[in-house]
Design a protein around this motif. Structure first.
Motif, PDB file in Angstrom:
ATOM      1  N   SER A  40      55.393 -13.105   0.637  1.00 45.09           N
ATOM      2  CA  SER A  40      55.618 -12.751  -0.766  1.00 45.09           C
ATOM      3  C   SER A  40      55.427 -13.975  -1.648  1.00 45.09           C
ATOM      4  N   SER A  41      54.864 -13.733  -2.833  1.00 43.82           N
ATOM      5  CA  SER A  41      54.688 -14.824  -3.800  1.00 43.82           C
ATOM      6  C   SER A  41      55.841 -14.783  -4.795  1.00 43.82           C
ATOM      7  N   VAL A  42      56.344 -15.935  -5.141  1.00 42.07           N
ATOM      8  CA  VAL A  42      57.494 -16.002  -6.043  1.00 42.07           C
ATOM      9  C   VAL A  42      57.325 -17.190  -6.981  1.00 42.07           C
TER      10      VAL A  42
ATOM     11  N   GLY B  34      59.177 -19.669   4.167  1.00 38.41           N
ATOM     12  CA  GLY B  34      57.823 -19.187   4.410  1.00 38.41           C
ATOM     13  C   GLY B  34      57.232 -18.382   3.280  1.00 38.41           C
ATOM     14  N   LEU B  35      57.850 -18.392   2.114  1.00 33.56           N
ATOM     15  CA  LEU B  35      57.322 -17.653   0.970  1.00 33.56           C
ATOM     16  C   LEU B  35      56.294 -18.495   0.212  1.00 33.56           C
ATOM     17  N   GLU B  36      55.435 -17.815  -0.527  1.00 36.38           N
ATOM     18  CA  GLU B  36      54.432 -18.506  -1.335  1.00 36.38           C
ATOM     19  C   GLU B  36      55.062 -18.855  -2.694  1.00 36.38           C
TER      20      GLU B  36
ATOM     21  N   GLU C 248      52.007  -9.029 -12.634  1.00 33.88           N
ATOM     22  CA  GLU C 248      51.886  -8.825 -11.184  1.00 33.88           C
ATOM     23  C   GLU C 248      51.079  -9.920 -10.507  1.00 33.88           C
ATOM     24  N   ASP C 249      51.079 -11.101 -11.125  1.00 37.03           N
ATOM     25  CA  ASP C 249      50.467 -12.249 -10.462  1.00 37.03           C
ATOM     26  C   ASP C 249      51.356 -12.777  -9.342  1.00 37.03           C
TER      27      ASP C 249
ATOM     28  N   ASP D 280      63.295 -10.186   0.809  1.00 35.71           N
ATOM     29  CA  ASP D 280      63.012 -11.457   1.471  1.00 35.71           C
ATOM     30  C   ASP D 280      63.443 -12.643   0.606  1.00 35.71           C
ATOM     31  N   VAL D 281      63.277 -12.517  -0.699  1.00 34.11           N
ATOM     32  CA  VAL D 281      63.704 -13.588  -1.600  1.00 34.11           C
ATOM     33  C   VAL D 281      65.224 -13.669  -1.648  1.00 34.11           C
ATOM     34  N   VAL D 282      65.864 -12.514  -1.768  1.00 36.21           N
ATOM     35  CA  VAL D 282      67.328 -12.483  -1.796  1.00 36.21           C
ATOM     36  C   VAL D 282      67.901 -13.032  -0.497  1.00 36.21           C
TER      37      VAL D 282
END
Length: 378
Positions: free
Chosen positions: A73-75, A90-92, A109-110, A133-135
């Motif tokens: 996921s991108s954040v 491991g997130l973008e 939605e970028d 995944d972010v939480v």
């Protein structure tokens, strides 16, 4: 160069054959037959297509799931501390200057979500669904003790017996039927009478079995390589480490088990004189493969049953590799099971050779096993 003479019996229903002269040694004859069978098969478009199809299917089954699952996921992140935490998860991560920039990236939605660190604490921004995944990466997890760290994933535990079973089942059935059809076609067209004038009957049987076994094991090795490459590309290292010993043992088990069945299939083709009759005599042979296939698939959770199946010749090629994958077999067990399977294969080959000799030149229809046993060549 050796010269021998052999006369086939001319009993009821047996085609009379002139005295045969074999100008080659037994193993030279086997090589000639095997080379002819392999060359014919390698020119067969159906065989080449099936090989390519299985390779593509193997690669697709290992690569596509990882591709379809997407990347991390991108954040967008406002604040360096949160960025480090999310990066370790491991997130973008994309670092932005302020909250408005983060909101704009989420709305366009970028990025999948955004994390804003401000005076009021940490807030997560998302479009229409909370990013678990972010939480999870931002949450403080309690210490976890794994009671079974090497336990096999339930889905993988279900799929591995199915894959091993299907590979052995479909390969042995496909090649087996082709062996039987080849033998029957040679009888039906009377080509076999020319062949036995050139090579001994047992060399004809050995050449067919060796050729089919070489082609089958070649397919299996290619499929195994494709699977390993696919898992390497998708970084499925944990599963590959578990599968490697099972695949390593599956290849010799498959080879010996296939030789055993190939000899039986050759006899099946020799017992009839028309292609249309193969189905009537092949059902028992198919059951020898089909019953163990379902026994391994549905009994993979039963350790006692799998232990028994891993020593039965017709189920050992799949049952023992499955037990090795699940970690339920001792180190000495595959060696013993393979030796037992090898002994059974030798016994079946000797038995099949006599039946093959006694039925190959009988062209009056279906030959019984008793008649084939009595009327073998001398």
């Amino acid at each position: 160069m050796t010269l021998t003479s052999q006369t086939q019996p001319t009993g009821t229903g047996t085609a009379a054959a002139a005295p045969t002269r074999h100008t080659n040694s037994f193993w030279q004859s086997v090589g000639l037959v095997a080379g002819r069978e392999i060359g014919t098969k390698l020119r067969d478009k159906a065989f080449l297509f099936s090989t390519v199809f299985f390779l593509l299917l193997t690669v697709a089954s290992t690569v596509l799931p990882a591709m379809l699952s997407g990347g991390p996921s991108s954040v967008a992140v406002v604040g360096s501390e949160a960025a480090e935490v999310l990066d370790r998860a491991g997130l973008e991560v994309r670092t932005v200057a302020d909250e408005q920039a983060a909101r704009d990236l989420v709305l366009s939605e970028d990025v999948d979500s955004a994390v804003v660190v401000g005076p009021n604490g940490v807030r997560v921004l998302a479009l229409d669904e909370a990013p678990s995944d972010v939480v999870g990466a931002l949450s403080t997890a309690p210490p976890v003790e794994l009671l079974a760290p090497n336990a096999v994933d339930p889905v993988v535990r279900l799929l591995v017996p199915l894959v091993f079973g299907m590979v052995f089942f479909f390969t042995s059935i496909t090649f087996g039927i082709q062996i039987a059809q080849s033998v029957t076609e040679e009888k039906q067209t009377r080509i076999v009478e020319i062949l036995v004038a050139t090579v001994p009957v047992r060399a004809l049987l050995a050449g067919k079995v060796i050729a089919a076994s070489a082609l089958a094991i070649g397919q299996i090795v290619l499929i195994a390589i494709a699977a390993v490459v696919g898992m390497t590309v998708t970084d499925s290292g944990a599963i590959m480490d578990q599968l490697a010993p099972a695949i390593g043992w599956f290849i010799p088990f498959f080879l010996v088990g296939f030789v055993l069945l190939a000899a039986i299939w050759a006899v099946t083709g020799a017992l009839v004189s028309r292609q249309e009759d193969i189905g009537s005599v092949s059902m028992p042979v198919q059951l020898l493969v089909l019953v163990p296939f379902f026994a391994v698939i549905f009994g993979s959770d039963n350790n006692s049953l799998m232990t028994v199946l891993s020593y039965v010749p017709f189920s050992a090629p799949t049952a023992m590799p499955v037990r090795l994958f699940l970690g339920e077999a001792a180190g000495w067990e595959p060696v013993l099971a393979l030796l037992l399977l090898l002994g059974a294969a030798v016994a079946v080959l000797l038995f099949a050779a006599r039946l093959y000799e006694g039925s190959l030149l009988r062209t009056n229809g279906r030959t019984t096993l008793a008649a084939a046993w009595r009327n073998r060549g001398n």
